[in-house]
Design a protein around this motif. Structure first.
Motif, PDB file in Angstrom:
ATOM      1  N   PHE A  32      -9.253  31.695 -28.733  1.00 32.85           N
ATOM      2  CA  PHE A  32      -8.630  32.556 -29.742  1.00 32.85           C
ATOM      3  C   PHE A  32      -9.246  34.017 -29.419  1.00 32.85           C
ATOM      4  CE2 PHE A  32      -6.490  29.661 -32.955  1.00 32.85           C
ATOM      5  CZ  PHE A  32      -5.566  29.332 -32.111  1.00 32.85           C
ATOM      6  N   GLY A  39      -5.457  40.423 -25.002  1.00 31.79           N
ATOM      7  CA  GLY A  39      -4.170  40.836 -25.581  1.00 31.79           C
ATOM      8  C   GLY A  39      -4.241  42.318 -25.925  1.00 31.79           C
ATOM      9  N   LEU A  40      -5.513  42.735 -26.552  1.00 29.73           N
ATOM     10  CA  LEU A  40      -5.803  44.219 -26.919  1.00 29.73           C
ATOM     11  C   LEU A  40      -5.555  45.043 -25.677  1.00 29.73           C
ATOM     12  CD1 LEU A  40      -8.119  43.946 -30.203  1.00 29.73           C
ATOM     13  CD2 LEU A  40      -5.699  44.340 -29.891  1.00 29.73           C
ATOM     14  N   SER A  42      -4.357  44.533 -22.855  1.00 28.72           N
ATOM     15  CA  SER A  42      -2.895  44.611 -22.421  1.00 28.72           C
ATOM     16  C   SER A  42      -2.219  45.834 -23.291  1.00 28.72           C
ATOM     17  CB  SER A  42      -2.007  43.278 -22.475  1.00 28.72           C
ATOM     18  OG  SER A  42      -0.639  43.457 -22.064  1.00 28.72           O
ATOM     19  N   HIS A  43      -2.316  45.535 -24.721  1.00 28.90           N
ATOM     20  CA  HIS A  43      -1.563  46.521 -25.339  1.00 28.90           C
ATOM     21  C   HIS A  43      -2.092  47.887 -25.295  1.00 28.90           C
ATOM     22  CE1 HIS A  43       0.279  47.737 -29.421  1.00 28.90           C
ATOM     23  NE2 HIS A  43      -0.769  48.568 -29.661  1.00 28.90           N
ATOM     24  N   GLN A  46      -1.193  49.731 -22.254  1.00 27.77           N
ATOM     25  CA  GLN A  46       0.378  50.255 -22.076  1.00 27.77           C
ATOM     26  C   GLN A  46       0.772  51.528 -23.187  1.00 27.77           C
ATOM     27  OE1 GLN A  46       3.510  46.860 -22.010  1.00 27.77           O
ATOM     28  NE2 GLN A  46       1.705  45.716 -22.018  1.00 27.77           N
ATOM     29  N   HIS A  69      -5.215  35.522 -20.341  1.00 30.85           N
ATOM     30  CA  HIS A  69      -4.319  35.589 -21.816  1.00 30.85           C
ATOM     31  C   HIS A  69      -3.118  34.305 -21.619  1.00 30.85           C
ATOM     32  CE1 HIS A  69      -2.900  37.092 -25.516  1.00 30.85           C
ATOM     33  NE2 HIS A  69      -1.765  36.921 -24.981  1.00 30.85           N
ATOM     34  N   LEU A  74      -1.753  29.024 -22.818  1.00 32.53           N
ATOM     35  CA  LEU A  74      -1.089  27.753 -22.602  1.00 32.53           C
ATOM     36  C   LEU A  74      -1.901  26.489 -22.740  1.00 32.53           C
ATOM     37  CD1 LEU A  74       1.448  28.651 -19.689  1.00 32.53           C
ATOM     38  CD2 LEU A  74       1.906  28.538 -22.009  1.00 32.53           C
ATOM     39  N   GLN A 119       1.923  32.426 -32.674  1.00 32.46           N
ATOM     40  CA  GLN A 119       1.534  33.121 -31.477  1.00 32.46           C
ATOM     41  C   GLN A 119       1.790  32.074 -30.056  1.00 32.46           C
ATOM     42  OE1 GLN A 119       1.339  35.899 -32.304  1.00 32.46           O
ATOM     43  NE2 GLN A 119      -0.635  36.730 -31.389  1.00 32.46           N
ATOM     44  N   LEU A 124       5.018  31.514 -25.665  1.00 37.63           N
ATOM     45  CA  LEU A 124       5.804  30.441 -24.815  1.00 37.63           C
ATOM     46  C   LEU A 124       7.153  30.578 -24.389  1.00 37.63           C
ATOM     47  CD1 LEU A 124       5.255  27.653 -23.077  1.00 37.63           C
ATOM     48  CD2 LEU A 124       5.875  26.674 -25.076  1.00 37.63           C
ATOM     49  N   ILE A 127       7.539  33.856 -22.301  1.00 33.93           N
ATOM     50  CA  ILE A 127       7.111  33.893 -20.712  1.00 33.93           C
ATOM     51  C   ILE A 127       8.306  32.995 -20.034  1.00 33.93           C
ATOM     52  CG2 ILE A 127       4.860  34.212 -20.748  1.00 33.93           C
ATOM     53  CD1 ILE A 127       4.450  30.938 -20.142  1.00 33.93           C
ATOM     54  N   PHE A 137       9.595  40.922 -29.429  1.00 33.35           N
ATOM     55  CA  PHE A 137       8.223  39.958 -29.281  1.00 33.35           C
ATOM     56  C   PHE A 137       7.044  40.803 -29.389  1.00 33.35           C
ATOM     57  CE2 PHE A 137       5.238  38.663 -25.969  1.00 33.35           C
ATOM     58  CZ  PHE A 137       4.670  37.448 -26.759  1.00 33.35           C
ATOM     59  N   THR A 138       6.759  41.821 -28.595  1.00 31.31           N
ATOM     60  CA  THR A 138       5.276  42.364 -28.620  1.00 31.31           C
ATOM     61  C   THR A 138       4.968  42.910 -29.794  1.00 31.31           C
ATOM     62  OG1 THR A 138       6.832  44.109 -27.488  1.00 31.31           O
ATOM     63  CG2 THR A 138       4.968  43.425 -26.173  1.00 31.31           C
ATOM     64  N   LEU A 148      -4.039  36.245 -37.617  1.00 30.88           N
ATOM     65  CA  LEU A 148      -4.914  35.356 -36.759  1.00 30.88           C
ATOM     66  C   LEU A 148      -6.390  35.332 -36.869  1.00 30.88           C
ATOM     67  CD1 LEU A 148      -5.125  32.518 -35.210  1.00 30.88           C
ATOM     68  CD2 LEU A 148      -4.179  33.681 -33.401  1.00 30.88           C
TER      69      LEU A 148
HETATM   70  C1  HEM Z   1       0.363  30.282 -25.745  1.00 25.98           C
HETATM   71  C2  HEM Z   1      -0.268  31.329 -26.137  1.00 25.98           C
HETATM   72  C3  HEM Z   1      -0.022  32.760 -25.516  1.00 25.98           C
HETATM   73  C4  HEM Z   1       0.976  33.272 -24.705  1.00 25.98           C
HETATM   74  C5  HEM Z   1       1.726  32.529 -23.623  1.00 25.98           C
HETATM   75  C6  HEM Z   1       1.003  34.623 -24.957  1.00 25.98           C
HETATM   76  C7  HEM Z   1       1.767  35.636 -24.155  1.00 25.98           C
HETATM   77  C8  HEM Z   1       1.526  36.905 -24.249  1.00 25.98           C
HETATM   78  C9  HEM Z   1       2.523  37.659 -23.274  1.00 25.98           C
HETATM   79  C10 HEM Z   1       3.248  37.462 -22.259  1.00 25.98           C
HETATM   80  C11 HEM Z   1       1.994  39.071 -23.652  1.00 25.98           C
HETATM   81  C12 HEM Z   1       2.414  40.417 -23.056  1.00 25.98           C
HETATM   82  C13 HEM Z   1       3.400  40.919 -23.873  1.00 25.98           C
HETATM   83  C14 HEM Z   1       3.823  42.443 -23.409  1.00 25.98           C
HETATM   84  O1  HEM Z   1       3.361  43.327 -23.046  1.00 25.98           O
HETATM   85  O2  HEM Z   1       5.027  42.162 -23.078  1.00 25.98           O
HETATM   86  C15 HEM Z   1       0.905  38.877 -24.900  1.00 25.98           C
HETATM   87  C16 HEM Z   1       0.391  39.982 -25.416  1.00 25.98           C
HETATM   88  C17 HEM Z   1      -0.610  39.988 -26.355  1.00 25.98           C
HETATM   89  N1  HEM Z   1      -1.225  38.775 -27.061  1.00 25.98           N
HETATM   90 FE1  HEM Z   1      -0.558  36.786 -26.533  1.00 25.98          FE
HETATM   91  N2  HEM Z   1      -0.105  34.816 -26.005  1.00 25.98           N
HETATM   92  C18 HEM Z   1      -0.513  33.980 -26.455  1.00 25.98           C
HETATM   93  C19 HEM Z   1      -1.521  33.682 -27.470  1.00 25.98           C
HETATM   94  C20 HEM Z   1      -1.988  34.755 -28.122  1.00 25.98           C
HETATM   95  C21 HEM Z   1      -3.006  34.480 -29.152  1.00 25.98           C
HETATM   96  C22 HEM Z   1      -3.744  33.387 -29.465  1.00 25.98           C
HETATM   97  C23 HEM Z   1      -3.446  35.966 -29.653  1.00 25.98           C
HETATM   98  C24 HEM Z   1      -4.375  36.526 -30.654  1.00 25.98           C
HETATM   99  C25 HEM Z   1      -5.619  35.749 -30.660  1.00 25.98           C
HETATM  100  C26 HEM Z   1      -2.397  36.983 -28.759  1.00 25.98           C
HETATM  101  C27 HEM Z   1      -2.642  38.127 -28.749  1.00 25.98           C
HETATM  102  C28 HEM Z   1      -1.727  39.022 -27.938  1.00 25.98           C
HETATM  103  C29 HEM Z   1      -1.914  40.318 -28.121  1.00 25.98           C
HETATM  104  C30 HEM Z   1      -2.720  41.419 -29.214  1.00 25.98           C
HETATM  105  C31 HEM Z   1      -1.036  41.067 -27.172  1.00 25.98           C
HETATM  106  C32 HEM Z   1      -0.824  42.502 -26.906  1.00 25.98           C
HETATM  107  C33 HEM Z   1       0.662  42.803 -27.585  1.00 25.98           C
HETATM  108  C34 HEM Z   1       1.054  44.000 -27.170  1.00 25.98           C
HETATM  109  O3  HEM Z   1       1.075  44.493 -25.939  1.00 25.98           O
HETATM  110  O4  HEM Z   1       1.415  44.969 -28.177  1.00 25.98           O
HETATM  111  N3  HEM Z   1      -1.747  36.216 -27.709  1.00 25.98           N
HETATM  112  N4  HEM Z   1       0.869  37.738 -25.032  1.00 25.98           N
END
Ligand code: HEM
Lengths: 371, 129
Positions: A32, A39-40, A42-43, A46, A69, A74, A119, A124, A127, A137-138, A148
């Protein structure tokens, strides 16, 4: 003594214990943490705040963090499910609420479990391009990650003593936790092995469950937004297309395709690194953005915006900050893998720059604006 | 104790920050449905199903139990992660590079592999005795 309802005694597996929960908890805490951090990244890549400048190198930095990430996310699914199975009997503890403090504690556990599942599920589905949820989503995934991590910090504080107590000593109860933990790790490994090839192309042939396959798409490169989806099938095909460099420039410039092709051409191998975790490299040929901007005459710290023929949508234009536009690897590409760009890859001209999410590699360019 | 309180404060603030973001920027109603719905489905559908399988596999001879349960865990995880690809709801005619594979076939092959590995494991256990 607290009276136990009969249901608790029915959980016969001795794996429902502190030690199993502790090991799974440690693994989950790490994954996590990594997910939150990447994730941060990526955020904020952008939507950078003013004080933040992303470097254009290393070329593959974003590719690695976002791959970590998504593939790491997964792989976390089996860990999370195993952990929650282990502690499931606690759901039926009796009495359900012992005190105000206990009620708050259980409320926080609910937030932790719900946020973790949320999350996983939304990530899942995202993607897999299955937008089953009505929210964006985002935005939902981004804010839920704070819930979390907040709930996780409190949980770790509360359980730290137990974890230390059980992990630091060798158990003598003869319960075979090792087989169970190995199995969970094997499940995570199997998930990773069958998906990681969507971003790590040497393993592409193993990626039989990944939503993308490097090498599959026009010019052997996958596409995210097609020309049809972007609504540019007519405008991007017009023979009188030109590229204009305008804004805070000494000389406004306009190029036809023939004039662009007459400028010095460079070929670079750069990846498309998608926010959805897949990535694939291509050999891009075109003009260096920095050469064009020098011809037009711009300040060294200029902010540059590239604009697409797309009518609307959040990715119609993108900012190219100085570290990126000054980088010689940043091209306005005309060719991909030795042939003129496919319409779906942004023909007649697209941006391609190192260390940058695919959504910011704007396609179907027609204007470069210097601000 | 001081660090404990400080960490509670950090955790609590992050939770509030996240909730505020959901309320002001996302769609809190549908978000709550998915947020709580995931827990309900997990706690009252998925885990009970796993427990039933646990009870059923308890009837197996002791020597088979661990390999069979391990196989079910791995197979279950693969199936779960594969399910949105197998359904391929996200496919679209204008972009064949999205979900380009035959995921049903992939999953069947993977499950067959799991069965094969488990069978070898069981056979080796028997011959070692
Ligand atoms: C199966 C698990 C996960 C998958 C497949 C997944 C997938 C993704 C994807 C595809 C994005 C890109 C979103 C975009 O910019 O279009 C993203 C962004 C992000 N994810 Fe996840 N994620 C998962 C779990 C988590 C978990 C556990 C956390 C936190 C602890 C998390 C935190 C974030 C954050 C902060 C972003 C940035 C969102 C933004 O761009 O504003 N994710 N995730």
């Amino acid at each position: 003594m607290v009276r136990q309802p009969s249901v608790l005694g029915r959980f016969s597996s001795r794996l429902h214990d502190e030690r199993t929960a502790s090991w799974l908890g440690i693994w989950l805490g790490v994954s996590f943490g990594v997910a939150f951090l990447t994730g941060l990244i990526s955020h904020f890549m952008q939507q950078p705040p003013d004080w933040l400048r992303w470097p254009s190198r290393p070329v593959n930095l974003y590719r690695v963090t976002q791959g970590l990430h998504v593939i790491g996310g997964l792989a976390t699914i089996p860990l999370l499910l195993a952990k929650m199975w282990t502690v499931y009997p606690k759901l039926f503890q009796w009495p359900p609420l012992r005190s105000a403090r206990h009620a708050v504690e259980r409320g926080l556990i609910f937030l932790l479990v719900a946020a973790a599942l949320f999350q996983m599920v939304t990530g899942l589905l995202n993607i897999a391009y299955w937008y089953a949820f009505p929210f964006f989503f985002t935005v939902a995934h981004y804010w839920t990650s704070y819930i979390l991590i907040g709930a996780l910090i409190i949980h770790v504080v509360n359980e730290w003593a137990k974890v230390q107590r059980t992990v630091m000593k060798r158990p003598e109860d003869g319960v075979d936790r090792r087989a169970f933990l190995f199995t969970v790790a094997a499940a995570s490994g199997a998930v990773m092995l069958t998906t990681v090839g969507e971003t790590f192309s040497p393993l592409a042939r193993l990626a039989v469950l990944a939503p993308r396959r490097p090498g599959v798409g026009p010019a052997r490169l996958p596409v995210n937004t097609s020309a049809v989806a972007a609504g540019v099938t007519t405008t991007a095909r017009k023979p009188d297309w030109t590229l204009t460099v305008t804004g805070q420039v000494e000389r406004e410039l306009t190029f036809t395709m023939a004039e662009l092709r007459a400028l010095p051409q460079h070929t670079e191998r750069l990846p498309i690194s998608c926010v959805e975790g897949w990535s694939a490299s291509g050999d891009w040929t075109g003009v260096r953005l920095r050469d064009l901007l020098r011809m037009a005459g711009v300040a060294a710290d200029a902010q540059v915006r590239v604009e697409s023929l797309q009518r609307g949508g959040p990715y119609r234009k993108s900012w190219v900050d100085p570290p990126h536009w000054r980088d010689p690897l940043t091209l306005l590409a005309l060719d991909l893998n030795g042939a003129p760009l496919d319409l779906d890859h942004g023909s007649p001209c697209r941006l391609i720059a190192p260390n940058r999410p695919g959504v910011l590699q704007t396609k179907w360019l027609h204007t470069v604006v210097v601000a | 104790m001081k660090t404990r309180i400080a960490l509670y404060a950090v955790g609590g603030s992050l939770i509030l920050l996240g909730l505020r973001g959901i309320v002001t920027e996302s769609e809190p109603r549908s978000w709550v449905v998915w947020f709580a719905g995931a827990v309900l489905l997990h706690d009252f559908v998925l885990v009970p199903a796993v427990l039933v399988i646990g009870v059923l596999t308890a009837w197996l001879p002791v020597a088979c139990r661990t390999p069979v349960r391990a196989a079910l865990i791995v197979a279950g995880a693969l199936t779960l992660v594969a399910s949105p690809m197998v359904l391929s709801t996200g496919q679209r005619p204008d972009n064949p590079s999205i979900l380009p594979l035959s995921y049903g076939r992939s999953l069947v092959i993977l499950l067959a592999l799991v069965v094969a590995v488990t069978a070898i494991w069981l056979l080796r256990k028997r011959t070692q005795k």
